[in-house]
Design an enzyme around this catalytic site. Structure first.
Site, PDB file in Angstrom:
ATOM      1  N   ALA A  22      44.295  33.534  49.146  1.00 43.35           N
ATOM      2  CA  ALA A  22      45.182  34.820  49.214  1.00 43.35           C
ATOM      3  C   ALA A  22      46.045  35.070  48.245  1.00 43.35           C
ATOM      4  O   ALA A  22      46.535  34.347  47.497  1.00 43.35           O
ATOM      5  CB  ALA A  22      46.109  34.467  50.554  1.00 43.35           C
ATOM      6  N   GLY A  26      41.929  30.806  50.573  1.00 44.18           N
ATOM      7  CA  GLY A  26      41.119  31.800  51.363  1.00 44.18           C
ATOM      8  C   GLY A  26      39.720  32.021  50.542  1.00 44.18           C
ATOM      9  O   GLY A  26      38.831  32.426  51.402  1.00 44.18           O
ATOM     10  N   GLU A  48      37.955  29.311  52.515  1.00 40.01           N
ATOM     11  CA  GLU A  48      37.596  29.864  53.851  1.00 40.01           C
ATOM     12  C   GLU A  48      36.626  30.666  54.139  1.00 40.01           C
ATOM     13  O   GLU A  48      36.047  30.976  55.201  1.00 40.01           O
ATOM     14  CB  GLU A  48      39.211  30.064  54.546  1.00 40.01           C
ATOM     15  N   GLU A  56      46.780  24.810  49.623  1.00 39.61           N
ATOM     16  CA  GLU A  56      48.139  25.306  50.476  1.00 39.61           C
ATOM     17  C   GLU A  56      49.263  24.462  50.426  1.00 39.61           C
ATOM     18  O   GLU A  56      50.282  24.583  50.520  1.00 39.61           O
ATOM     19  CB  GLU A  56      47.738  25.999  51.533  1.00 39.61           C
TER      20      GLU A  56
HETATM   21  N1  COA Z   1      47.212  34.948  43.823  1.00 37.67           N
HETATM   22  C1  COA Z   1      47.465  36.111  43.168  1.00 37.67           C
HETATM   23  N2  COA Z   1      47.417  35.792  41.735  1.00 37.67           N
HETATM   24  C2  COA Z   1      46.576  34.773  41.278  1.00 37.67           C
HETATM   25  C3  COA Z   1      46.095  33.966  42.178  1.00 37.67           C
HETATM   26  C4  COA Z   1      46.548  33.887  43.721  1.00 37.67           C
HETATM   27  N3  COA Z   1      46.196  33.142  44.663  1.00 37.67           N
HETATM   28  N4  COA Z   1      45.262  32.935  41.550  1.00 37.67           N
HETATM   29  C5  COA Z   1      45.431  33.036  40.489  1.00 37.67           C
HETATM   30  N5  COA Z   1      45.908  34.406  40.242  1.00 37.67           N
HETATM   31  C6  COA Z   1      46.301  35.200  38.913  1.00 37.67           C
HETATM   32  C7  COA Z   1      47.256  34.139  37.996  1.00 37.67           C
HETATM   33  O1  COA Z   1      48.735  34.521  38.614  1.00 37.67           O
HETATM   34  C8  COA Z   1      46.987  35.056  36.786  1.00 37.67           C
HETATM   35  O2  COA Z   1      47.759  36.395  36.569  1.00 37.67           O
HETATM   36  P1  COA Z   1      48.339  36.573  35.302  1.00 37.67           P
HETATM   37  O3  COA Z   1      47.152  36.494  34.380  1.00 37.67           O
HETATM   38  O4  COA Z   1      48.794  37.993  35.572  1.00 37.67           O
HETATM   39  O5  COA Z   1      49.330  35.614  34.993  1.00 37.67           O
HETATM   40  C9  COA Z   1      45.349  35.188  36.829  1.00 37.67           C
HETATM   41  O6  COA Z   1      45.216  35.243  38.225  1.00 37.67           O
HETATM   42  C10 COA Z   1      44.638  34.155  36.106  1.00 37.67           C
HETATM   43  O7  COA Z   1      44.906  32.854  36.637  1.00 37.67           O
HETATM   44  P2  COA Z   1      45.468  31.685  35.810  1.00 37.67           P
HETATM   45  O8  COA Z   1      46.270  30.665  36.518  1.00 37.67           O
HETATM   46  O9  COA Z   1      46.085  32.219  34.680  1.00 37.67           O
HETATM   47  O10 COA Z   1      44.056  31.028  35.481  1.00 37.67           O
HETATM   48  P3  COA Z   1      43.889  29.394  35.187  1.00 37.67           P
HETATM   49  O11 COA Z   1      42.212  29.397  34.757  1.00 37.67           O
HETATM   50  O12 COA Z   1      44.834  28.876  34.250  1.00 37.67           O
HETATM   51  O13 COA Z   1      43.920  28.632  36.847  1.00 37.67           O
HETATM   52  C11 COA Z   1      43.328  28.620  39.099  1.00 37.67           C
HETATM   53  C12 COA Z   1      43.237  29.198  37.770  1.00 37.67           C
HETATM   54  C13 COA Z   1      42.888  28.864  40.324  1.00 37.67           C
HETATM   55  C14 COA Z   1      43.465  27.089  39.253  1.00 37.67           C
HETATM   56  C15 COA Z   1      44.951  29.049  39.138  1.00 37.67           C
HETATM   57  O14 COA Z   1      45.127  30.459  39.237  1.00 37.67           O
HETATM   58  C16 COA Z   1      45.638  28.814  40.597  1.00 37.67           C
HETATM   59  O15 COA Z   1      45.881  27.663  41.062  1.00 37.67           O
HETATM   60  N6  COA Z   1      45.831  29.731  41.509  1.00 37.67           N
HETATM   61  C17 COA Z   1      46.263  29.461  42.791  1.00 37.67           C
HETATM   62  C18 COA Z   1      45.144  29.091  43.768  1.00 37.67           C
HETATM   63  C19 COA Z   1      46.068  28.829  45.193  1.00 37.67           C
HETATM   64  O16 COA Z   1      46.884  28.187  45.392  1.00 37.67           O
HETATM   65  N7  COA Z   1      45.183  29.457  46.303  1.00 37.67           N
HETATM   66  C20 COA Z   1      45.773  29.552  47.488  1.00 37.67           C
HETATM   67  C21 COA Z   1      46.873  30.367  47.673  1.00 37.67           C
HETATM   68  S1  COA Z   1      47.274  30.276  49.568  1.00 37.67           S
END
Ligand code: COA
Length: 262
Positions: A68, A113, A116, A136
């Site tokens: 999400a 998600g 999911e 989450e």
């Molecule tokens: N929602 C919104 N934006 C997200 C996102 C999410 N779930 N996951 C990643 N992004 C965005 C980041 O904020 C970043 O944006 P920016 O470039 O404007 O800062 C961009 O996507 C790239 O992500 P980044 O974190 O820089 O890449 P990374 O390779 O360092 O890490 C992840 C990748 C997937 C490990 C990390 O982004 C992450 O943990 N995301 C959240 C995952 C999560 O918790 N999902 C469940 C949500 S309920």
């Protein structure tokens, strides 16, 4: 199918429909638009008899989907959050109730998600570098788009508790070992592998595939005796199809069956 979408791309390869999640700047995280466009495309695919199977993947090699879009979270009230959970559950539920096989080609992160979504698909093929998880808990939340319900049915209670309550990401090879994905291939081969699976399924008997999917998805939610009745009913119904005659004739004459879905 000529609609234009903002957050998904759609491709056709004969009878296989590809839905490609396309919000790369957010690692294909689900905002309302992506959820709506996916729901719309799934409905279109269900209603189009020329579509025999569907593959869902993400653009590029970074993410299938990072879940999400968390930038929506600060605005949510509890009531809106409950509604949002139901909308996501219903959208992914369309995949489960769809009469056609759906494959997730996991091209990178499948988190929250994103996982999911993959869990709702019938088959999951992952790229070697993919990482899967339901993180989450680290946000003080739990999955809201069926993660707690579908993961446990696929990998069992022990592994589901580990993944959900620790919130760790697992690598593709571990996902394969615990039965979370069906196959792992190098990223360069992912499209080919998923495409071949989808093509094979698209050549199968559509009516029997639909009944098999229903019996598997829904039969296991009932006590055994009711599930058996469901199976027997669908087994009987399959006999009304021309595909059964074709399958039997092809077997007897040692040729490949050509199923028509009638
Ligand atoms: N929602 C919104 N934006 C997200 C996102 C999410 N779930 N996951 C990643 N992004 C965005 C980041 O904020 C970043 O944006 P920016 O470039 O404007 O800062 C961009 O996507 C790239 O992500 P980044 O974190 O820089 O890449 P990374 O390779 O360092 O890490 C992840 C990748 C997937 C490990 C990390 O982004 C992450 O943990 N995301 C959240 C995952 C999560 O918790 N999902 C469940 C949500 S309920």
């Amino acid at each position: 199918m000529s609609k234009s979408y903002e957050t998904i791309k759609v491709e056709r390869d004969q009878n296989v429909l590809w839905i490609i999640l396309n919000r790369p700047q957010r690692l294909n995280a689900f905002n309302d638009v992506l959820l709506e466009e996916l729901a719309d495309m799934l409905e279109t695919a269900e209603g189009d008899p020329s579509v025999k199977s569907v593959v869902i993947t993400g653009d590029g090699d970074r993410a299938f989907s990072a879940g999400a879009d968390v930038t929506m979270f600060p605005k949510l009230t509890p009531v809106k959050a409950e509604e949002g959970a139901r909308i996501g559950q219903k959208t992914f539920g369309r995949i489960e109730s769809m009469s056609k096989p759906v494959i997730a080609a996991i091209n990178g992160y499948a988190l929250g998600g994103g996982l999911e979504l993959a869990l709702a698909c019938d088959f999951r093929v992952a790229a070697e570098h993919a990482e899967l998880g339901l993180p989450e808990i680290s946000l003080g939340l739990i999955s809201g788009w069926a993660g707690t319900q579908r993961l446990v049915r696929i990998v069992g209670l022990a592994k589901a508790k580990e993944m959900i309550m620790f919130g760790n990401r697992i690598k593709a090879d571990e996902a394969l070992r615990i039965g979370l994905v069906h196959k792992v291939v190098h990223y360069d081969k992912l499209r080919q592998e998923a495409g071949e699976m989808a093509k094979k399924l698209s050549e199968g008997p559509p009516i029997a595939l639909k009944y098999a999917k229903y019996a598997l998805n829904y039969g296991s939610q009932f006590p055994l005796e009711i599930g058996l009745r469901l199976e027997a009913g669908l087994f009987g119904l399959a006999f009304s199809s021309e595909d059964v005659k074709e399958g039997l004739e092809a077997l007897m004459s040692r040729r490949k069956a050509e199923f028509k879905g009638k």
